[in-house]
Motif scaffolding. Structure first.
Motif, PDB file in Angstrom:
ATOM      1  N   ALA A 167       0.845  -1.197   0.000  1.00 24.05           N
ATOM      2  CA  ALA A 167       0.000   0.000   0.000  1.00 24.05           C
ATOM      3  C   ALA A 167       0.880   1.246   0.000  1.00 24.05           C
ATOM      4  CB  ALA A 167      -0.912   0.003   1.229  1.00 24.05           C
ATOM      5  N   THR A 168       0.353   2.337  -0.524  1.00 26.42           N
ATOM      6  CA  THR A 168       1.066   3.613  -0.482  1.00 26.42           C
ATOM      7  C   THR A 168       0.697   4.318   0.813  1.00 26.42           C
ATOM      8  OG1 THR A 168       1.054   3.809  -2.882  1.00 26.42           O
ATOM      9  CG2 THR A 168       1.378   5.846  -1.619  1.00 26.42           C
ATOM     10  N   ILE A 169       1.691   4.572   1.642  1.00 33.40           N
ATOM     11  CA  ILE A 169       1.457   5.244   2.919  1.00 33.40           C
ATOM     12  C   ILE A 169       1.348   6.737   2.649  1.00 33.40           C
ATOM     13  CG2 ILE A 169       2.343   5.666   5.243  1.00 33.40           C
ATOM     14  CD1 ILE A 169       1.523   2.710   4.598  1.00 33.40           C
ATOM     15  N   GLU A 170       0.193   7.289   2.958  1.00 35.31           N
ATOM     16  CA  GLU A 170      -0.045   8.733   2.791  1.00 35.31           C
ATOM     17  C   GLU A 170       0.527   9.506   3.969  1.00 35.31           C
ATOM     18  OE1 GLU A 170      -1.265   9.816  -0.029  1.00 35.31           O
ATOM     19  OE2 GLU A 170      -1.856   7.873  -0.805  1.00 35.31           O
ATOM     20  N   THR A 171       0.191   9.074   5.185  1.00 34.80           N
ATOM     21  CA  THR A 171       0.728   9.664   6.414  1.00 34.80           C
ATOM     22  C   THR A 171       0.890   8.556   7.444  1.00 34.80           C
ATOM     23  OG1 THR A 171      -1.426  10.143   7.407  1.00 34.80           O
ATOM     24  CG2 THR A 171      -0.440  11.894   6.051  1.00 34.80           C
ATOM     25  N   ALA A 172       1.828   8.738   8.332  1.00 28.47           N
ATOM     26  CA  ALA A 172       2.007   7.833   9.467  1.00 28.47           C
ATOM     27  C   ALA A 172       2.622   8.642  10.594  1.00 28.47           C
ATOM     28  CB  ALA A 172       2.895   6.653   9.097  1.00 28.47           C
ATOM     29  N   SER A 173       1.960   8.647  11.724  1.00 25.19           N
ATOM     30  CA  SER A 173       2.476   9.401  12.859  1.00 25.19           C
ATOM     31  C   SER A 173       2.570   8.503  14.087  1.00 25.19           C
ATOM     32  CB  SER A 173       1.608  10.618  13.149  1.00 25.19           C
ATOM     33  OG  SER A 173       0.290  10.226  13.468  1.00 25.19           O
ATOM     34  N   PHE A 174       3.573   8.771  14.881  1.00 25.14           N
ATOM     35  CA  PHE A 174       3.868   8.031  16.101  1.00 25.14           C
ATOM     36  C   PHE A 174       3.811   9.030  17.238  1.00 25.14           C
ATOM     37  CE2 PHE A 174       7.632   6.028  18.549  1.00 25.14           C
ATOM     38  CZ  PHE A 174       6.804   5.222  19.311  1.00 25.14           C
ATOM     39  N   LYS A 175       2.920   8.777  18.219  1.00 30.88           N
ATOM     40  CA  LYS A 175       2.747   9.692  19.352  1.00 30.88           C
ATOM     41  C   LYS A 175       3.100   8.977  20.646  1.00 30.88           C
ATOM     42  CE  LYS A 175      -1.176  10.781  21.446  1.00 30.88           C
ATOM     43  NZ  LYS A 175      -2.518  11.278  21.727  1.00 30.88           N
ATOM     44  N   VAL A 176       3.897   9.635  21.468  1.00 24.99           N
ATOM     45  CA  VAL A 176       4.295   9.110  22.770  1.00 24.99           C
ATOM     46  C   VAL A 176       4.181  10.238  23.780  1.00 24.99           C
ATOM     47  CG1 VAL A 176       6.215   8.168  24.126  1.00 24.99           C
ATOM     48  CG2 VAL A 176       5.864   7.406  21.780  1.00 24.99           C
ATOM     49  N   TYR A 177       3.738   9.898  24.977  1.00 21.91           N
ATOM     50  CA  TYR A 177       3.663  10.863  26.075  1.00 21.91           C
ATOM     51  C   TYR A 177       4.971  10.790  26.853  1.00 21.91           C
ATOM     52  CZ  TYR A 177       1.688  13.649  29.813  1.00 21.91           C
ATOM     53  OH  TYR A 177       1.433  14.652  30.717  1.00 21.91           O
ATOM     54  N   TRP A 178       5.674  11.920  26.913  1.00 22.02           N
ATOM     55  CA  TRP A 178       6.977  11.995  27.576  1.00 22.02           C
ATOM     56  C   TRP A 178       6.857  12.774  28.884  1.00 22.02           C
ATOM     57  CZ3 TRP A 178      11.320   9.666  25.525  1.00 22.02           C
ATOM     58  CH2 TRP A 178      11.209   9.200  24.222  1.00 22.02           C
ATOM     59  N   GLU A 179       7.555  12.312  29.909  1.00 22.52           N
ATOM     60  CA  GLU A 179       7.655  13.039  31.179  1.00 22.52           C
ATOM     61  C   GLU A 179       8.624  14.208  30.978  1.00 22.52           C
ATOM     62  OE1 GLU A 179       5.720  12.262  33.686  1.00 22.52           O
ATOM     63  OE2 GLU A 179       4.963  10.460  32.702  1.00 22.52           O
ATOM     64  N   ALA A 180       8.565  15.196  31.863  1.00 28.02           N
ATOM     65  CA  ALA A 180       9.488  16.327  31.774  1.00 28.02           C
ATOM     66  C   ALA A 180      10.921  15.829  31.975  1.00 28.02           C
ATOM     67  CB  ALA A 180       9.143  17.376  32.824  1.00 28.02           C
ATOM     68  N   GLY A 181      11.858  16.507  31.356  1.00 30.44           N
ATOM     69  CA  GLY A 181      13.267  16.129  31.470  1.00 30.44           C
ATOM     70  C   GLY A 181      14.096  16.964  30.518  1.00 30.44           C
ATOM     71  N   SER A 182      15.309  16.543  30.307  1.00 31.49           N
ATOM     72  CA  SER A 182      16.198  17.272  29.416  1.00 31.49           C
ATOM     73  C   SER A 182      15.751  17.122  27.970  1.00 31.49           C
ATOM     74  CB  SER A 182      17.627  16.736  29.547  1.00 31.49           C
ATOM     75  OG  SER A 182      18.097  16.915  30.861  1.00 31.49           O
ATOM     76  N   SER A 183      15.964  18.170  27.197  1.00 33.10           N
ATOM     77  CA  SER A 183      15.670  18.115  25.767  1.00 33.10           C
ATOM     78  C   SER A 183      16.566  17.057  25.124  1.00 33.10           C
ATOM     79  CB  SER A 183      15.930  19.486  25.153  1.00 33.10           C
ATOM     80  OG  SER A 183      15.721  19.439  23.767  1.00 33.10           O
ATOM     81  N   ARG A 184      15.979  16.240  24.257  1.00 33.61           N
ATOM     82  CA  ARG A 184      16.723  15.168  23.602  1.00 33.61           C
ATOM     83  C   ARG A 184      16.295  15.051  22.146  1.00 33.61           C
ATOM     84  NH1 ARG A 184      20.113  15.035  27.207  1.00 33.61           N
ATOM     85  NH2 ARG A 184      20.015  13.660  28.977  1.00 33.61           N
ATOM     86  N   THR A 185      17.209  14.613  21.293  1.00 35.57           N
ATOM     87  CA  THR A 185      16.876  14.277  19.915  1.00 35.57           C
ATOM     88  C   THR A 185      17.117  12.780  19.748  1.00 35.57           C
ATOM     89  OG1 THR A 185      17.396  16.462  19.086  1.00 35.57           O
ATOM     90  CG2 THR A 185      17.379  14.668  17.474  1.00 35.57           C
TER      91      THR A 185
END
Length: 143
Positions: free
Chosen positions: A23-41
């Motif tokens: 199938a052709t993927i039009e959109t795909a998003s991944f959502k996670v709830y993060w606790e407060a902390g240091s900025s990270r990539t």
């Protein structure tokens, strides 16, 4: 200065993904709830597998088992739900010849940081056992 690297990886396995092979993927998003902390990539990848098994040990931490497609995901220092686009990652999985609708996909986030004395932790909700607004989500639209 050390040139050694530490890798910190989290796993999220989504079952019964109803997307046909090729199938052709039009959109795909991944959502996670993060606790407060240091900025990270983080680097987001998936297990390069037709039907991701339930992990029972750290076998799937090996980088050679990751998809080629990836996404960078920057989480700032505040608590909350963060979403990242994973279209190319999901496309790579559903394009596999062994992929079938109803299979499982395991997304992973990896934190690559030099070996130093800074804290590396950043807590995220990993399961469906939390309140609905904080549950991990994978949303896919396709044609």
């Amino acid at each position: 200065m050390s040139h050694r690297w530490r890798y910190y990886k989290g796993f999220w396995r989504f079952q019964n993904i109803a997307v046909p092979q090729g199938a052709t993927i039009e959109t795909a998003s991944f959502k996670v709830y993060w606790e407060a902390g240091s900025s990270r990539t983080f680097k987001v990848i998936a297990l390069d597998n037709d039907d991701a098994p339930q992990p029972t040990n750290n076998t799937y931490a090996d980088h050679s088992l990751e998809t080629t497609a990836s996404a960078d995901w920057t989480i700032d220092n505040s608590e909350g739900a963060y979403t990242v686009e994973v279209k190319t990652i999901i496309q790579e999985i559903v394009d596999r010849s062994g992929w079938s609708s109803g299979n499982a996909i395991m997304l992973m986030v990896r934190l690559d940081e030099t070996n130093n004395n800074l804290t590396k932790d950043r807590d995220a909700n990993m399961s469906e056992a939390v309140v609905a607004a904080q549950r991990p989500e994978l949303t896919i639209t396709y044609s």
